[in-house]
Scaffold this motif. Structure first.
Motif, PDB file in Angstrom:
ATOM      1  N   GLY A 171     -17.259   2.072  -3.508  1.00 48.26           N
ATOM      2  CA  GLY A 171     -16.630   0.793  -3.777  1.00 48.26           C
ATOM      3  C   GLY A 171     -15.183   0.893  -4.190  1.00 48.26           C
ATOM      4  N   LYS A 172     -14.671   2.099  -4.432  1.00 44.48           N
ATOM      5  CA  LYS A 172     -13.255   2.251  -4.748  1.00 44.48           C
ATOM      6  C   LYS A 172     -12.414   1.848  -3.538  1.00 44.48           C
ATOM      7  CE  LYS A 172     -14.093   6.098  -7.937  1.00 44.48           C
ATOM      8  NZ  LYS A 172     -13.845   7.540  -8.227  1.00 44.48           N
ATOM      9  N   VAL A 173     -11.198   1.422  -3.801  1.00 42.80           N
ATOM     10  CA  VAL A 173     -10.318   0.928  -2.747  1.00 42.80           C
ATOM     11  C   VAL A 173      -9.135   1.881  -2.613  1.00 42.80           C
ATOM     12  CG1 VAL A 173      -8.898  -1.007  -1.980  1.00 42.80           C
ATOM     13  CG2 VAL A 173     -11.022  -1.436  -3.254  1.00 42.80           C
ATOM     14  N   TYR A 174      -8.799   2.231  -1.369  1.00 43.77           N
ATOM     15  CA  TYR A 174      -7.737   3.196  -1.112  1.00 43.77           C
ATOM     16  C   TYR A 174      -6.606   2.538  -0.326  1.00 43.77           C
ATOM     17  CZ  TYR A 174     -11.013   6.473  -2.988  1.00 43.77           C
ATOM     18  OH  TYR A 174     -11.868   7.114  -3.849  1.00 43.77           O
ATOM     19  N   VAL A 175      -5.384   2.769  -0.808  1.00 43.98           N
ATOM     20  CA  VAL A 175      -4.198   2.156  -0.229  1.00 43.98           C
ATOM     21  C   VAL A 175      -3.280   3.255   0.283  1.00 43.98           C
ATOM     22  CG1 VAL A 175      -2.270   0.583  -0.625  1.00 43.98           C
ATOM     23  CG2 VAL A 175      -4.381   0.323  -1.959  1.00 43.98           C
ATOM     24  N   ALA A 176      -2.980   3.231   1.575  1.00 45.71           N
ATOM     25  CA  ALA A 176      -2.030   4.184   2.155  1.00 45.71           C
ATOM     26  C   ALA A 176      -0.624   3.623   2.011  1.00 45.71           C
ATOM     27  CB  ALA A 176      -2.363   4.435   3.624  1.00 45.71           C
ATOM     28  N   CYS A 177       0.165   4.204   1.122  1.00 48.22           N
ATOM     29  CA  CYS A 177       1.587   3.866   1.000  1.00 48.22           C
ATOM     30  C   CYS A 177       2.348   4.879   1.845  1.00 48.22           C
ATOM     31  CB  CYS A 177       2.024   3.913  -0.453  1.00 48.22           C
ATOM     32  SG  CYS A 177       1.307   2.612  -1.475  1.00 48.22           S
ATOM     33  N   THR A 178       2.796   4.443   3.023  1.00 47.17           N
ATOM     34  CA  THR A 178       3.279   5.395   4.024  1.00 47.17           C
ATOM     35  C   THR A 178       4.543   6.126   3.587  1.00 47.17           C
ATOM     36  OG1 THR A 178       2.260   4.226   5.845  1.00 47.17           O
ATOM     37  CG2 THR A 178       4.132   5.582   6.385  1.00 47.17           C
ATOM     38  N   ASN A 179       5.525   5.424   3.073  1.00 50.00           N
ATOM     39  CA  ASN A 179       6.756   6.041   2.586  1.00 50.00           C
ATOM     40  C   ASN A 179       7.774   4.957   2.270  1.00 50.00           C
ATOM     41  OD1 ASN A 179       7.747   5.332   5.198  1.00 50.00           O
ATOM     42  ND2 ASN A 179       7.219   7.359   5.981  1.00 50.00           N
ATOM     43  N   ASN A 180       8.893   5.357   1.715  1.00 44.02           N
ATOM     44  CA  ASN A 180      10.006   4.450   1.442  1.00 44.02           C
ATOM     45  C   ASN A 180      11.186   5.303   1.010  1.00 44.02           C
ATOM     46  OD1 ASN A 180      11.855   2.554   0.647  1.00 44.02           O
ATOM     47  ND2 ASN A 180      10.539   1.538  -0.841  1.00 44.02           N
ATOM     48  N   SER A 181      12.000   5.725   1.970  1.00 40.75           N
ATOM     49  CA  SER A 181      13.104   6.632   1.658  1.00 40.75           C
ATOM     50  C   SER A 181      14.247   5.945   0.925  1.00 40.75           C
ATOM     51  CB  SER A 181      13.629   7.282   2.946  1.00 40.75           C
ATOM     52  OG  SER A 181      14.110   6.299   3.836  1.00 40.75           O
ATOM     53  N   GLN A 182      14.134   4.624   0.709  1.00 44.24           N
ATOM     54  CA  GLN A 182      15.174   3.944  -0.048  1.00 44.24           C
ATOM     55  C   GLN A 182      14.788   3.689  -1.501  1.00 44.24           C
ATOM     56  OE1 GLN A 182      17.014   0.654   1.922  1.00 44.24           O
ATOM     57  NE2 GLN A 182      17.076   1.671   3.887  1.00 44.24           N
ATOM     58  N   ARG A 183      13.610   4.122  -1.897  1.00 45.03           N
ATOM     59  CA  ARG A 183      13.191   3.981  -3.293  1.00 45.03           C
ATOM     60  C   ARG A 183      14.185   4.705  -4.208  1.00 45.03           C
ATOM     61  NH1 ARG A 183       9.815   1.009  -6.487  1.00 45.03           N
ATOM     62  NH2 ARG A 183       8.313   0.999  -4.757  1.00 45.03           N
ATOM     63  N   ASN A 216       4.770   4.272  -7.868  1.00 43.09           N
ATOM     64  CA  ASN A 216       5.668   4.713  -6.779  1.00 43.09           C
ATOM     65  C   ASN A 216       6.656   5.691  -7.398  1.00 43.09           C
ATOM     66  OD1 ASN A 216       4.967   2.480  -4.565  1.00 43.09           O
ATOM     67  ND2 ASN A 216       5.197   1.439  -6.542  1.00 43.09           N
ATOM     68  N   PRO A 217       6.208   6.927  -7.669  1.00 42.50           N
ATOM     69  CA  PRO A 217       6.928   7.782  -8.612  1.00 42.50           C
ATOM     70  C   PRO A 217       8.024   8.664  -8.042  1.00 42.50           C
ATOM     71  CG  PRO A 217       4.845   8.808  -8.046  1.00 42.50           C
ATOM     72  CD  PRO A 217       4.893   7.486  -7.310  1.00 42.50           C
ATOM     73  N   ARG A 218       8.294   8.584  -6.736  1.00 43.58           N
ATOM     74  CA  ARG A 218       9.295   9.491  -6.175  1.00 43.58           C
ATOM     75  C   ARG A 218      10.507   8.741  -5.641  1.00 43.58           C
ATOM     76  NH1 ARG A 218       5.985  13.739  -2.466  1.00 43.58           N
ATOM     77  NH2 ARG A 218       5.392  11.773  -1.497  1.00 43.58           N
ATOM     78  N   THR A 219      11.679   9.234  -5.966  1.00 47.15           N
ATOM     79  CA  THR A 219      12.905   8.736  -5.371  1.00 47.15           C
ATOM     80  C   THR A 219      12.951   9.162  -3.903  1.00 47.15           C
ATOM     81  OG1 THR A 219      14.046   8.902  -7.487  1.00 47.15           O
ATOM     82  CG2 THR A 219      15.421   8.810  -5.520  1.00 47.15           C
ATOM     83  N   GLU A 220      13.464   8.265  -3.047  1.00 48.28           N
ATOM     84  CA  GLU A 220      13.547   8.554  -1.602  1.00 48.28           C
ATOM     85  C   GLU A 220      12.219   9.117  -1.104  1.00 48.28           C
ATOM     86  OE1 GLU A 220      17.169  10.375  -0.191  1.00 48.28           O
ATOM     87  OE2 GLU A 220      18.162   9.923  -2.101  1.00 48.28           O
ATOM     88  N   ASN A 221      11.186   8.343  -1.262  1.00 50.59           N
ATOM     89  CA  ASN A 221       9.823   8.786  -0.963  1.00 50.59           C
ATOM     90  C   ASN A 221       9.595   8.846   0.542  1.00 50.59           C
ATOM     91  OD1 ASN A 221       7.076   9.286  -0.913  1.00 50.59           O
ATOM     92  ND2 ASN A 221       6.497   7.214  -1.545  1.00 50.59           N
TER      93      ASN A 221
END
Length: 710
Positions: free
Chosen positions: A518-530, A542-547
């Motif tokens: 029943g757990k829910v999983y979310v794919a956060c693909t990337n975000n190099s502008q973070r 969302n713990p990484r800069t330029e992820n």
């Protein structure tokens, strides 16, 4: 297309990446004119950026709201223990102050990881030795030792009566409308008889690549019409002799169907008929022609198919000066494919069709068992760049649909139906997604902000984790967003979520509830502008800069109740090259995992293991995309293992895992993307020795592939 006016601007595309420089002269020249040329990372092509998402990263970030990260944990009297619900419901409700959350006491239902249905090692009926990553220049499809692969169906294969064998040199819109479409993405294989010998293949078709599809002498207007016919959806009957053998598609079968960019859809929900959805061609605001940019999806408990309209903005020319259109990335420039040249509705600068873009960006529902049924677009789930939607039946019988907005700094949503699921009443279930409550997620971390430094280094408690709230946008038929009506919330959902104070995420793509926990999983693909200049900074979710490599969020709804207003969360994977700093695999030894980047589509096997298809690999290793298995419980939790690799330029999409049957299915999208008609870069899937080629076409054909054990 023109070159970027300011190459100093950071346009590192979160879904795109550097391509090995082995292109032909024509292809190389074409790439230099693309907006993302020279600004991409990893293995992804600037061509894909242009065709799939209208080079989104060469344009301003649509989300300019002031939403920040709610760092209320470090300075609050609320401890990590209380944030995780261990101090009782009263403390939890107090902690989120004034939110109106109902009291909730943690329980021990399936949502709390009881581990039903799988052993400590994450074993399945698909044992394999992980393959080594394959060089990004290789045009090959690789599976583990002991497995074989075969294409089930390819672009251009005829599926409807009157269809003819594919001939790339003799294409027409009429032929394409009777054949399997291009760039297949979401896929499911639904077995329809007890013997396991008949099934329905359901697959959407996201976008096209005219440069490698069409001979140069093909009439330009006909190319546009073919492209429209190659979009949409396909439903195809399959058959086989006995379980365990390969499936074959059945041409002209009774349930075979093509849905294209011209097929009528019916709008449902509170926004249907709204002034915001009316055009000169449809003054009722209830009938829309076609579905476009369809990405991932889901299969409902009542047997229908859901699909998300994702990058719809690139198909229109529109007034880019309005706040609503800006927020959805619409602009006055020429559309990606130029369909406005043959259909006025794609030029939304005119008063007659100003609302046409408002009629796209929804979750669509298709009944694969009834080829005469009218597919629907559900406004109740909101309008955004839906990657897809996946439905679970909650303990109280309401159905819950999770969906993500695939855009940098956009949000995670869930919908809770007004009605309840009844397994004996399919007709009633068909209306469950037409009315209900819509929520957006706000994430809180439980570590001091100073410990989230942007490098991916774990905070002192050893986990990126915390709690969250589902903030109502529409509840009990009423808008919960000040200054916006229900219709406005559902048509301009991004603006409503901005006002609600949702957490800006790193491109929420597929969102999948586990069928075993029943757990829910979310794919956060990337975000190099973070965390770059003028952009939102890092937070614990969302713990990484330029992820550039992405991560996967694990959500535990309170008391295992998917209708709950509160949840706990942690990052189970922080993806990338295991040899690099700032990666994490649920505590599993990093030297023992396969490299993985840009998680996109998710699936589960019968024992609860997560399977991840990728849309980019770590730029440091320059490898092809693939499919990966990850156990989620016990000693093997976080052990990423690569199962297969797709050809050069291609993306792995739509994984389906039938482990008890010894088979896996994937959709192989945009192989050989960087080629041209005269200089193709792939021959997938017809290059295997002993397999007959179709016609004289020397290029790739996106296809659905079955992988079999033995």
């Amino acid at each position: 297309m023109t070159e970027l006016s300011d190459p100093r601007t950071d346009h590192a595309c979160p879904s795109c990446s550097d391509q090995p420089d082995d292109l032909s002269g024509d292809a190389a020249a074409r790439r230099k004119l693309l907006p993302m040329a020279g600004h991409t990372r990893g293995k992804r092509s600037a061509v894909t950026c242009a065709l799939k998402c209208d080079s989104a990263c060469a344009k301003p970030v649509p989300n300019t709201s002031e939403n920040g990260y709610f760092r209320d944990i470090a300075s609050s009297a609320l401890s990590r223990r209380r944030a995780l619900g261990l101090a009782g419901a009263g403390a939890f409700a107090l902690a989120v102050g004034g939110s109106g959350l109902a009291a909730a006491t943690p329980g021990h239902g399936p949502g709390h990881g009881s581990g039903h249905g799988h052993g400590p090692g994450g074993r399945t009926n698909l044992p394999f030795r992980p393959i080594s990553p394959v060089a990004a220049t290789e045009d090959t499809f690789v599976v583990p030792q002991g497995y074989t692969w075969e294409p089930i169906i390819r672009w251009g294969d005829p599926i409807l009566p009157g269809g003819v064998p594919f001939d790339a040199s003799d294409q027409s819109a009429e032929k394409q409308a009777l054949a399997f479409g291009y760039n297949n993405d979401y896929t499911d294989v639904i077995v329809t008889n007890r013997a396991g010998t008949k099934a329905l293949l359901c697959c959407n078709h996201e976008y096209v690549n005219p440069a490698i599809m069409f001979p140069p002498d093909l009439d330009a207007a006909e190319q546009l019409r073919i492209a429209m016919a190659a979009h949409g959806f396909a439903i195809v009957e399959l058959e086989r002799s006995r379980p365990g053998e390969r499936w074959r598609y059945v041409p002209s079968a009774p349930k075979n169907r093509r849905i294209t960019a011209s097929t009528p859809f019916r709008l449902t929900g509170p926004a249907a008929g709204s002034d915001l959805l009316r055009t000169a061609a449809d003054p009722t605001g209830t009938v829309v022609l076609g579905t476009i940019g369809n990405c991932s999806g889901g299969t409902t408990p009542w047997g229908t198919i859901l699909s998300g309209e994702e990058n719809f903005n690139g198909y229109f020319r529109a007034d880019g000066s309005t706040p609503e259109n800006k927020r959805y990335g619409l602009s006055e420039g020429e559309s990606t494919y130029g369909w406005e040249a043959i259909e006025p509705r794609f030029d939304a600068r005119t008063a007659d069709y100003a609302n046409e873009p408002n009629r796209f960006g929804y979750i669509v529902e298709i009944d694969p068992t009834d080829p005469t049924s009218t597919p629907r677009k559900h406004t109740s789930l909101g309008r955004l760049k839906h990657e897809g939607a996946n439905v679970v039946v909650a303990k109280n019988g309401h159905v819950v649909a999770y969906t993500g907005d695939d855009e940098r700094f956009d949000y995670l949503y869930k919908f809770v139906s007004k009605g309840r699921y009844d397994k004996r009443d399919r007709r009633r279930n068909l209306d469950l997604l037409t009315e209900g409550d819509l929520y957006v997620a706000r994430f809180h971390g439980d570590s001091p902000a100073s410990q989230i430094d942007g490098t991916g280094t774990l905070p002192r408690d050893g986990r990126f984790d915390g709690y969250g709230q589902w903030i109502p946008l529409v509840r009990n038929g009423r808008s919960k967003v000040a200054g916006m009506s229900v219709e406005e919330v559902l048509v301009f959902t991004r603006l409503a979520a901005d006002r609600a104070g949702a957490t800006k995420m790193d491109r929420c793509e597929d969102v999948q509830p586990s069928p075993t926990t029943g757990k829910v999983y979310v794919a956060c693909t990337n975000n190099s502008q973070r965390g770059t200049s003028g952009r939102a900074g890092v937070d614990e979710a969302n713990p990484r800069t330029e992820n550039k490599d992405g991560h996967i969020v694990e959500i535990v709804e309170d008391d295992g109740d998917h209708t709950s207003r509160v949840f706990r969360w942690n990052l189970v994977i922080v993806a990338g090259d295991p040899a690099a700093e700032g990666t994490y695999f649920a505590g599993y030894p990093k030297e023992k995992v396969s490299p993985i980047s840009c998680p996109d589509n998710l699936a589960f096997d019968s024992e609860g293991n997560l399977w991840i298809s990728t849309d980019g690999q770590p730029s440091s290793i320059q490898k092809c995309d693939g499919l990966f298995k990850v156990p989620l419980e016990g000693r093997e939790r976080g052990h990423v293992q690569q199962f297969l690799s797709v050809p050069r330029d291609a993306e792995t999409c739509g994984p389906v895992v039938h482990d008890r049957d010894g088979s896996i299915f994937v959709a192989v999208q945009h192989p050989g993307e960087d080629g041209t008609w005269d200089a193709q870069r792939s021959r997938f899937p017809d290059y295997v020795e002993g397999r007959a080629r179709v016609g004289e076409f020397a290029g790739p054909r996106p296809a659905v592939v079955q992988v079999l054990r033995g």
